[in-house]
Design a protein around this motif. Structure first.
Motif, mmCIF file in Angstrom:
data_model
loop_
_atom_site.group_PDB
_atom_site.id
_atom_site.type_symbol
_atom_site.label_atom_id
_atom_site.label_comp_id
_atom_site.label_asym_id
_atom_site.label_seq_id
_atom_site.Cartn_x
_atom_site.Cartn_y
_atom_site.Cartn_z
ATOM 1 N N ARG A 146 0.841 -1.202 0.000
ATOM 2 C CA ARG A 146 0.000 0.000 0.000
ATOM 3 C C ARG A 146 0.871 1.245 0.000
ATOM 4 N N GLY A 147 0.428 2.222 -0.740
ATOM 5 C CA GLY A 147 1.156 3.484 -0.800
ATOM 6 C C GLY A 147 0.269 4.602 -0.294
ATOM 7 N N LEU A 148 0.878 5.531 0.428
ATOM 8 C CA LEU A 148 0.133 6.683 0.924
ATOM 9 C C LEU A 148 0.636 7.932 0.219
ATOM 10 N N CYS A 149 -0.230 8.539 -0.570
ATOM 11 C CA CYS A 149 0.086 9.837 -1.160
ATOM 12 C C CYS A 149 -0.305 10.870 -0.108
ATOM 13 N N LYS A 150 0.653 11.134 0.778
ATOM 14 C CA LYS A 150 0.359 11.934 1.947
ATOM 15 C C LYS A 150 0.314 13.419 1.587
ATOM 16 N N GLY A 151 1.215 13.815 0.702
ATOM 17 C CA GLY A 151 1.343 15.234 0.387
ATOM 18 C C GLY A 151 0.593 15.633 -0.873
ATOM 19 N N VAL A 152 0.491 16.947 -1.073
ATOM 20 C CA VAL A 152 -0.172 17.444 -2.283
ATOM 21 C C VAL A 152 0.674 17.100 -3.506
ATOM 22 N N ASN A 153 0.005 16.905 -4.626
ATOM 23 C CA ASN A 153 0.655 16.617 -5.913
ATOM 24 C C ASN A 153 1.586 15.413 -5.879
ATOM 25 N N SER A 154 1.420 14.549 -4.923
ATOM 26 C CA SER A 154 2.310 13.383 -4.881
ATOM 27 C C SER A 154 1.770 12.312 -5.816
ATOM 28 N N ARG A 155 2.630 11.346 -6.104
ATOM 29 C CA ARG A 155 2.226 10.331 -7.070
ATOM 30 C C ARG A 155 2.824 8.976 -6.711
ATOM 31 N N ILE A 156 2.003 7.958 -6.710
ATOM 32 C CA ILE A 156 2.510 6.603 -6.495
ATOM 33 C C ILE A 156 2.014 5.715 -7.622
ATOM 34 N N SER A 157 2.941 5.015 -8.219
ATOM 35 C CA SER A 157 2.592 4.184 -9.363
ATOM 36 C C SER A 157 3.073 2.750 -9.129
ATOM 37 N N TRP A 158 2.152 1.822 -9.173
ATOM 38 C CA TRP A 158 2.501 0.399 -9.043
ATOM 39 C C TRP A 158 2.465 -0.246 -10.421
ATOM 40 N N THR A 159 3.503 -0.965 -10.755
ATOM 41 C CA THR A 159 3.453 -1.779 -11.973
ATOM 42 C C THR A 159 3.840 -3.188 -11.577
ATOM 43 N N GLN A 160 3.033 -4.149 -11.917
ATOM 44 C CA GLN A 160 3.387 -5.510 -11.541
ATOM 45 C C GLN A 160 3.192 -6.478 -12.704
#
Lengths: 478, 265
Positions: free
Chosen positions: A287-301
């Motif tokens: 799990r990823g938390l985009c805690k801040g503004v304009n943040s980005r988390i990308s999962w590729t599996q």
């Protein structure tokens, strides 16, 4: 840098547990004493022991999830040994000692000769000066202030950072397997990218753990501070065997303001024989938390292995304008079962998420996509686009799609598209009539099908993944 | 275009085939030599398309009797891809769509596979691009078609042109075109026919399977065969096609039955 090269630069874990053998393996079974033993062996601070015990106590009151679309015999958690010191892999002296099946696989994957040896566990130092390469690598990262080490090492060297973030994305009692992991994890990776730093290279677990048997309960924590960015690679296309059948890992990602984390996985754990006997159970919480503004988390599996895969890499989009992405190829063959997908939890304003899932089923396998898109009342202007495509090869396999959509904000926009296709006799005949054999035809069709996901992988990974899929499907058509 | 030096390419004798246990081909005899153009005509359900697919080796059909030799080799022993590499080409009546596979990629792989078989050099993507664009001009095809998925969303005419383009690229020794004319408007028909005429040479042969005489206004056959109920019941020159156009098929069947009855009597 290719995964092959990454594999070459491994070195034995420098902070090994050098004590006598008897005391290095905990007796089978799980109780508070086992946990205290693990924590003591690892010389952990009090807060971490408390963290473990709290998880354990919650776990005792929990039940194994029954909702996944997978079937397996009941696991006896008291039959597992929860602690053993990392043991180096058996060193082989030449390629002649390597399992011929493994060599054949390398050949198909196009792994160069000298690298095959390294991958197969032939003493690396004979081929390559691994220590110096890894050292150079570490130095480059240290220059820009990046911390990349095992989580055990991080607990000793950077306890403040670990304590600040561990369990903040996946709480100790989040789910059955996450609770188990929180109680007994023995190692994993830690990665910290400080404010404003763009990580100068892809980080791979292969720099760290490959000379040991991988942990059964791995724990990974990645933190990207304000404006930082990192691309992290997990796994390898080479087949991975392990004596541990149950794997329950936890991966937590934290992205602060304007930070960007890209996490790519190629999973090719042992899937068992054609009847599914002996394969790995892969029950992972990511799990990823985009805690801040304009943040980005990308999962590729790219999931091709394991007898059972139970895995939902997710994003909590808390920061306004944050972005979550999930790109997945899940291939099942023979008796494999996969129940995988993602959760996109939109909390912040104008948060956006994209889900692209490609499921390929062959043989007698069963492949399910399960995804949740949740738009909270606070997520004004949130948008999601989901695309779930299934491909069937043969008529003994199954594909399912379970999309859950919960929209609690009237201004949100959610799109879901799904398709099912089949590689049929007539398609293969069309290729054959143009001189193209079944294997090449299937590989071409599959690559076309997975294109949108492969494009997200780092270049070398994408090439290997392409070959890997062809290899996994060998013999399932024609 | 019948030539003194021509040699027999395809020789079919007593060919019988079934699908799902039902006999469709009931003893076909046909010989095709290089330099020849043959037309196989006949009513719906007479077995024309089945004949084409059996020659190409479609796995749904079982050959129960007879022989097929191609340049002296037993074709029935070979896998479909091996037949294709030898130079047997089938232009499909309903070309299948292959989503996600770019036409350019598909065409290049097919081309290089056949080139390799012939001991010739493969073309890299750039060389192939130039090569295929030249061929496409002959068929008045739009270049953007290379980037699209194989046959996906193509109109009927585009699919058929794609088949002829593949024939132009692969340069088969025998091109069997299964109802290539159906679904084409008159302009597309003219373009496709001129493409086929350009490909016909003294070294190869073409077998046209068609319902209608109109294709034969553009491509002149050396032989016209009439197929009915799984057999070739009559063979003639190009004038036979014209006769069929005016008189239909019934009289051919009737005459065939008469002959057959007399033979058994």
């Amino acid at each position: 840098m290719s995964t092959v090269l990454q594999d070459l630069v491994n070195q034995p874990y420098p902070h090994g547990f050098v004590t006598n053998i008897e005391s290095d393996v905990a007796p089978k079974g799980l109780n508070e004493d086992t946990i205290r033993l693990i924590s003591a062996k690892k010389n952990e601070p009090e807060w971490l022991l408390e963290f473990r015990l709290k998880a354990y106590r919650q776990w005792l009151g929990m039940e194994e999830p029954k909702w996944p679309n997978v079937r397996y015999p009941k696991i006896d958690f008291q039959a597992i040994s929860y602690y053993s010191a990392p043991k180096p892999k058996k060193k082989l002296n030449s390629l002649d000692e390597v399992d011929p099946e493994l060599l054949r696989t390398f050949e198909k994957l196009g792994v160069p000769m000298n690298e095959r040896a390294a991958l197969a566990g032939v003493a690396v130092d004979v081929i390559f000066d691994s220590v110096s390469v890894a050292t150079t690598y570490k130095q480059r990262l240290a220059e820009v202030g990046i911390i990349f080490c095992s989580i055990s090492e991080a607990v000793q060297q950077h306890p403040g950072l670990v304590q600040q973030y561990l369990g903040t994305v996946v709480p100790v009692g989040d789910n059955y397997y996450a609770a188990l992991n929180s109680a007994v994890f023995t190692d994993g990776s830690f990665c910290f990218i400080p404010k404003g730093v763009k990580c100068p290279m892809d980080l791979s677990t292969y720099f760290r753990i490959n000379t040991q048997e991988s942990g059964q309960f791995e724990r990974t924590l990645i933190i990207a501070e304000e404006g930082a960015s990192v691309s992290y690679l997990e796994g390898c296309t080479a087949p991975k065997f392990d004596t541990n059948q149950l794997h329950a890992a936890v991966v937590e990602l934290v992205a602060l303001d304007n930070a960007d984390i890209k996490y790519s996985t190629v999973q090719n754990w042992y899937a068992g024989d054609e009847q599914g006997v002996g394969g790995i159970y892969n029950f992972v919480t990511k799990r990823g938390l985009c805690k801040g503004v304009n943040s980005r988390i990308s999962w590729t599996q790219v999931e091709t292995g394991s007898a059972i895969t139970w895995k939902y890499p997710s994003c909590i989009l808390r920061g306004d304008n944050s972005v979550g992405e999930f790109y997945s190829v899940a291939l099942t063959n023979h008796r494999q079962q996969a129940d995988t997908g993602t959760k996109m939890i939109h909390l912040g304003k104008n948060t956006r998420s994209t889900i692209v899932s490609k499921g390929i089923s062959a043989g007698h396998s069963n492949n399910s996509y399960r995804g949740l898109v949740k738009i909270a009342p606070t997520a004004a202007g949130a948008r999601n686009y989901s695309q779930c495509d299934s491909m069937l090869i043969g008529d003994q396999c199954g594909a399912n799609t379970f999309p859950y959509i919960q929209v609690n904000n009237p201004g949100a926009q959610v799109e879901h598209e799904a398709s099912t296709s089949k590689i049929g006799e007539d398609q293969l005949f069309y290729f054959a009539q143009r001189g193209i054999g079944a294997e090449e035809a299937v590989s071409m069709i599959i690559n076309g099908f997975c294109k949108d996901v492969f494009q997200q992988l780092p270049m070398e990974f994408a090439v290997e993944a392409t070959k890997l899929l062809g290899l996994k499907l060998e013999g399932s058509v024609g | 275009m019948i030539d003194q030096d021509s040699k027999v390419l395809l020789e079919v004798r007593g060919l019988r085939a079934t699908v799902n246990g039902i006999e469709i081909l009931k003893g076909i005899d046909l010989a095709v030599s290089s330099g020849e153009i043959h037309a196989i005509m006949g009513p719906n359900g007479s077995g024309k398309s089945t004949f084409a697919k059996v020659l190409a080796g479609h796995p749904a059909y079982q050959v129960t009797d007879g022989t097929v030799f191609f340049e002296g080799r037993n074709l029935l022993e070979l896998a479909p891809e091996a037949r294709a590499r030898l130079g047997v080409f089938l232009g499909f009546q309903y070309p299948i769509e292959i989503p996600g596979v770019a036409n350019s990629q598909f065409l290049r792989l097919a081309y290089n596979t056949v080139q390799t078989e012939r001991g010739k050099d493969e073309l890299d993507p750039l060389e192939f691009d130039d090569f295929v664009r030249e061929k496409m001009k002959l068929l008045e095809m739009n270049p953007d078609f290379l980037d699209r998925s194989v046959n996906e969303g193509f109109s009927g005419g585009e699919k058929k042109r794609n088949e002829i383009l593949q024939m132009a690229l692969l340069e088969p020794k025998i091109g069997i075109l299964d109802e290539t004319d159906s679904g084409l408007d008159i302009d597309a028909l003219r373009i496709v026919a001129s493409g086929v005429n350009r490909l016909a040479s003294k070294d190869n042969a073409i077998v046209l399977i068609t319902h209608y005489q109109r294709l034969l206004n553009y491509i002149t056959p050396d032989y016209v065969h009439v197929m009915d109920a799984g057999r070739i019941i009559r063979t003639g020159g190009k004038e036979l096609a014209l006769e069929l156009e005016t008189r239909g098929y019934d009289w051919v069947s009737a005459e065939y039955k008469q002959t057959a009855t007399r033979a058994t009597a």
